[in-house]
Design a protein around this motif. Structure first.
Motif, short mmCIF file in Angstrom:
data_model
loop_
_atom_site.label_atom_id
_atom_site.label_comp_id
_atom_site.label_asym_id
_atom_site.label_seq_id
_atom_site.Cartn_x
_atom_site.Cartn_y
_atom_site.Cartn_z
N THR A 159 61.39 80.79 43.74
CA THR A 159 61.85 81.35 44.82
C THR A 159 62.54 82.71 44.97
OG1 THR A 159 62.38 79.16 45.66
CG2 THR A 159 63.41 80.70 46.95
N ALA A 160 63.34 82.88 43.59
CA ALA A 160 63.82 84.28 43.53
C ALA A 160 62.94 85.24 43.37
CB ALA A 160 64.83 84.10 42.60
N VAL A 161 61.89 84.90 42.65
CA VAL A 161 60.83 86.04 42.19
C VAL A 161 60.16 86.29 43.44
CG1 VAL A 161 58.82 86.55 40.68
CG2 VAL A 161 60.74 85.48 39.71
N GLY A 162 59.76 85.26 44.13
CA GLY A 162 59.00 85.53 45.37
C GLY A 162 59.72 86.53 46.53
N LEU A 163 60.90 86.15 46.45
CA LEU A 163 61.63 87.22 47.60
C LEU A 163 61.98 88.39 46.90
CD1 LEU A 163 64.60 84.57 48.37
CD2 LEU A 163 62.53 85.20 49.59
N VAL A 164 61.96 88.43 45.61
CA VAL A 164 61.99 90.12 45.06
C VAL A 164 60.87 90.86 45.05
CG1 VAL A 164 62.23 91.31 42.93
CG2 VAL A 164 63.71 89.34 43.14
N ALA A 165 59.72 90.09 45.16
CA ALA A 165 58.68 90.72 45.53
C ALA A 165 58.27 91.58 46.79
CB ALA A 165 57.25 89.72 45.66
N MET A 166 59.30 91.19 47.84
CA MET A 166 59.23 92.00 49.09
C MET A 166 59.86 93.28 48.82
SD MET A 166 57.74 90.16 50.97
CE MET A 166 57.99 91.00 52.73
N ARG A 167 60.65 93.65 47.66
CA ARG A 167 61.49 94.83 47.43
C ARG A 167 60.65 95.73 46.58
NH1 ARG A 167 65.44 95.53 50.46
NH2 ARG A 167 66.20 96.76 49.04
N VAL A 168 59.31 95.39 46.57
CA VAL A 168 58.42 96.43 45.55
C VAL A 168 58.09 97.58 46.54
CG1 VAL A 168 56.15 96.70 44.67
CG2 VAL A 168 57.38 94.64 44.29
N PRO A 169 58.34 98.92 46.15
CA PRO A 169 58.17 100.09 46.77
C PRO A 169 56.64 100.34 47.33
CG PRO A 169 58.68 100.69 44.73
CD PRO A 169 58.91 99.36 44.80
N ALA A 170 56.33 100.77 48.39
CA ALA A 170 55.02 101.22 48.77
C ALA A 170 54.56 102.36 47.95
CB ALA A 170 55.06 101.21 50.30
N PRO A 171 53.32 102.65 47.94
CA PRO A 171 52.65 103.50 47.44
C PRO A 171 52.87 104.89 48.17
CG PRO A 171 50.93 102.29 48.00
CD PRO A 171 52.30 101.55 48.08
#
Length: 396
Positions: A369-381
């Protein structure tokens, strides 16, 4: 040209499937190694696999994909042939180390060659098809291995490894027909640029963290089934078959749309949350009988498998958008190291968690759950940010 890359990936997977399906028993029955030495051989092969990926990718950028793949398959064939006739610990260790050194370097070159001239949408679909073929190939490779295990003689194990070496020679012959034009790196980009690309490294780390679900399904669930449930032992095989069938049938379909960065991030999140839900299903087997346990394990396996496909689609789509032109071999090699590291650190964590009963599975639920939510913080290119700004400006 694409068909030849697909054929190479398929043949490569069949050869690897043969080895992976019987490697432990081969070292035991054919080379007659004690368990401690078997673990050491496999551990060294795992370590060398981490060391070889980036140097191989840089060599491909300099000398070309065709040249490097041909050479790598020739060396891999020689290593597997040497392994098939090994009779001592040292011989098995050296052959396995060489084979391991190449194992994480070949796949990124096949992938980069396949999508060298493709746009992101086409690349995502091509890589998804390649993964489906490779899963089918790995399953096919288990068939001759199963025959060798049934025979139980040293010569049968040796024959399977020799056959895998022949397949790698076929791969080398096919690779000689590839067109190398456009596959080498363009000037002006430092070889170390991938190590300075923090956004890409974050995606790579997330890829490794989220694909832990594949190891939990492949290692943690079988251990739980045989040690803690009343489900029949053949449930383990059923889980493996279900996972392979779903990937072959659905990976391409699920990957559609992941060339959009926002969609790719949502897929990563969805994959993490599905994996978390799957982890929470597993300990419910403590409250049922054999039929209930079987149903719960199958449900967990389905959730893990679909989650894994969303993870692969999302991380691959996001990673491709961050790869600079002309740097696919090095970037894809770095990306694949995410899962490679997971295969090293994952097994001890997973086996330890099984011993914690339901609390271990609750921990995996929180983790995914935590890792999946962190994925939404990945910066766009940068190109995605520019596109978004342009769209907002046009709307205004």
């Amino acid at each position: 040209m694409k068909k030849r890359f697909y054929a190479t990936g398929l043949a490569d997977a069949v050869g690897l499937g043969m080895y992976l399906s019987l490697s432990v028993l081969f070292f035991d029955k054919a080379v007659h190694l004690p368990n401690a030495q078997i673990g050491l051989v496999l551990g060294v092969a795992g370590i060398t696999s981490l060391l070889g990926a980036m140097p191989i990718a840089r060599a491909a950028e300099r000398f070309g994909t065709r040249t490097m793949l041909t050479l790598l398959y020739l060396v891999r064939a020689a290593a597997f042939l040497a392994l098939s006739v090994s009779t001592t610990f040292v011989a098995a260790l050296l052959a396995s180390a060489v084979a391991g050194l190449l194992s994480r370097g070949i796949s990124p070159l096949i992938e980069s060659g396949l999508i060298a001239r493709a746009g992101n949408e086409e690349a995502v679909g091509s890589l998804a098809r390649l993964r489906s073929l490779r899963n089918a190939g790995m399953a096919a490779g288990a068939l001759p291995s199963g025959a060798a295990i049934a025979i139980g003689e040293a010569w049968a194990y040796q024959a399977v490894l020799a056959l895998s070496a022949v397949l790698f020679l076929v791969c080398a012959a096919v690779c000689r027909t590839f067109d190398d034009s456009g596959h080498t790196a363009q000037g002006g980009v430092s070889r170390a640029s991938v190590l300075r690309d923090r956004a890409f490294l974050r995606i790579t780390a997330l890829y490794g963290a989220l694909t832990m679900s594949a190891l939990v399904l492949g290692l943690g669930v079988p251990l739980w089934v045989v040690q803690e449930t009343q489900a029949p032992a053949w449930t383990v095989t059923l889980v493996q078959v279900l996972n392979t069938a779903l990937v072959v049938a659905l990976q391409v379909r699920i990957s559609k749309g992941s060339e959009d960065f926002g969609a790719a991030r949502r897929m990563m999140r969805r994959g993490g949350l599905l994996s978390a839900l799957a982890a929470l299903f597993v300990p419910l087997t403590a409250f049922g009988g054999a039929a209930t346990d079987l149903a719960l394990v199958v449900a967990a396996a389905l959730l893990f498998s679909v989650g894994e496909m969303y993870v692969i689609a999302g991380t691959t789509g996001a990673a491709l958008l961050h790869i600079p032109e002309g740097r696919k071999p090095a970037y894809l090699a770095a990306f694949n190291l995410g899962f490679a590291v997971t295969t090293v650190v994952g097994p001890p964590l997973i086996t330890a968690s099984v011993g914690l009963a339901g609390w271990g599975w609750l921990g995996w639920g929180v983790y995914f759950t935590a890792v999946g939510l962190v994925a939404m913080r990945v910066p766009a290119p940068p190109q995605a940010d520019a596109k978004a700004t342009h769209t907002i400006g046009a709307a205004a």
